[in-house]
Write a protein that holds these residues in place. Structure first.
Motif, PDB file in Angstrom:
ATOM      1  N   ARG A  91       0.656  -1.355  -0.022  1.00  0.00           N
ATOM      2  CA  ARG A  91       0.046  -0.074  -0.029  1.00  0.00           C
ATOM      3  C   ARG A  91       0.993   1.287   0.015  1.00  0.00           C
ATOM      4  NH1 ARG A  91      -2.338  -1.387   4.212  1.00  0.00           N
ATOM      5  NH2 ARG A  91      -3.793  -2.540   2.898  1.00  0.00           N
ATOM      6  N   HIS A  92       0.447   2.242  -0.724  1.00  0.00           N
ATOM      7  CA  HIS A  92       1.209   3.376  -0.988  1.00  0.00           C
ATOM      8  C   HIS A  92       2.772   3.215  -1.290  1.00  0.00           C
ATOM      9  CE1 HIS A  92      -2.119   5.555   0.876  1.00  0.00           C
ATOM     10  NE2 HIS A  92      -2.055   4.723   1.996  1.00  0.00           N
ATOM     11  N   ARG A  94       6.321   3.216  -2.862  1.00  0.00           N
ATOM     12  CA  ARG A  94       7.445   4.302  -3.363  1.00  0.00           C
ATOM     13  C   ARG A  94       8.586   3.484  -3.623  1.00  0.00           C
ATOM     14  NH1 ARG A  94       5.376   5.827   1.253  1.00  0.00           N
ATOM     15  NH2 ARG A  94       7.286   5.221   2.408  1.00  0.00           N
ATOM     16  N   GLU A 126       3.305   1.371   3.355  1.00  0.00           N
ATOM     17  CA  GLU A 126       2.656   1.757   4.453  1.00  0.00           C
ATOM     18  C   GLU A 126       1.532   0.935   5.021  1.00  0.00           C
ATOM     19  OE1 GLU A 126       2.372   5.818   5.127  1.00  0.00           O
ATOM     20  OE2 GLU A 126       3.345   6.451   3.305  1.00  0.00           O
ATOM     21  N   GLY A 131      -1.856   6.866   4.294  1.00  0.00           N
ATOM     22  CA  GLY A 131      -0.705   7.241   4.228  1.00  0.00           C
ATOM     23  C   GLY A 131      -0.186   8.113   5.545  1.00  0.00           C
ATOM     24  N   ARG A 138       5.418   8.222  10.061  1.00  0.00           N
ATOM     25  CA  ARG A 138       6.167   7.330   9.325  1.00  0.00           C
ATOM     26  C   ARG A 138       7.268   6.596  10.064  1.00  0.00           C
ATOM     27  NH1 ARG A 138       7.715   8.420   3.900  1.00  0.00           N
ATOM     28  NH2 ARG A 138       5.299   8.833   3.665  1.00  0.00           N
ATOM     29  N   GLY A 144       8.422   3.113   6.888  1.00  0.00           N
ATOM     30  CA  GLY A 144       7.540   2.968   5.615  1.00  0.00           C
ATOM     31  C   GLY A 144       8.122   1.555   4.859  1.00  0.00           C
TER      32      GLY A 144
END
Length: 235
Positions: A91-92, A94, A126, A131, A138, A144
């Motif tokens: 999820r989310h 990067r 995450e 988020g 974080r 993350g």
């Protein structure tokens, strides 16, 4: 147990459930959200203790607010480059290029000594449904942490500056010149503060170059010159 310790434990338990089940974590109640980085780090430390998963080192990654945060790196999240990464479970996402250093000696107050360096593709993710809204939340979610894919070994000194690029295999994205030394210095200082690291532990600096979210079935490559290249398969 004082009130702050109780809140830290509650927040860690909330995150623990999200880590264990894969279910998204709803926003923290206001009284449970960490007010600063120190509180976020306390939650992360409690989370690691409840997860009971071996820690193999520390990882530095970008966070909201134009800052960088360090958190423990869980051993199962460190994988060889040939391991396919299932995007649906994350999820989310990067995806960034980074570098990993293997400690040749215990980390002390002296400058770190690395036995090897490796290029990495860091696939951050995450547990939060919406988020992380800030750096404190974080870092509470272990910075993350998703998966860290590790490329081939490079023997040589840690470069002051690296040339970094990342993108779908077969493309030639524009390279970025990144000052690596200050980021590694921050990670080393943070690692000393978090606790002792033995020889063989790793230090990972993620976030040196950012790519778009990959699609299932794509292969991506990253180069961190002069350390090396790495290719990752997404499923």
């Amino acid at each position: 147990m004082d009130r702050m310790t109780d809140i830290t434990t509650q927040a860690a338990n909330w995150l623990h459930e999200a880590w264990e089940t894969g279910n998204p974590l709803a926003p923290f109640p206001e009284e449970m959200a960490p007010p600063d980085l120190a509180a976020g780090e306390a939650i992360a430390a409690a989370l690691v203790e409840t997860l009971e998963i071996p820690v193999t080192g520390m990882r530095l990654a970008p966070a909201p607010g134009d800052t960088w945060v360090s958190a423990p790196l869980l051993e199962p999240r460190l994988m060889r480059a040939g391991t396919p990464v299932a995007l649906a479970a994350l999820r989310h996402i990067r995806i960034t290029a980074g570098i990993l250093g293997v400690l040749a000696e215990d980390l002390t107050d002296a400058p770190p000594v690395f036995s090897a360096l490796h290029p990495v593709v860091d696939v951050a993710a995450e547990r939060y449904q919406q988020g992380a809204p800030d750096a404190a939340q974080r870092v509470a979610d272990l910075g993350g942490l998703g998966h860290v894919l590790v490329g081939k070994r490079f023997v040589g000194p840690l470069p002051e500056v690296v040339s970094v690029r990342i993108g779908p295999t077969g493309t030639r994205p524009r390279p970025f010149e990144v000052k690596l030394a200050p980021l590694m210095d921050q990670l080393v200082e943070d690692a000393r503060r978090w606790g002792p690291l033995p020889a063989g532990a790793v230090l990972v600096v993620a976030g040196l170059a950012l790519g778009r979210v990959p699609n299932p079935g794509e292969k991506w490559s990253a180069a961190v010159a002069p350390v090396g290249r790495i290719t990752v398969q997404f499923a």
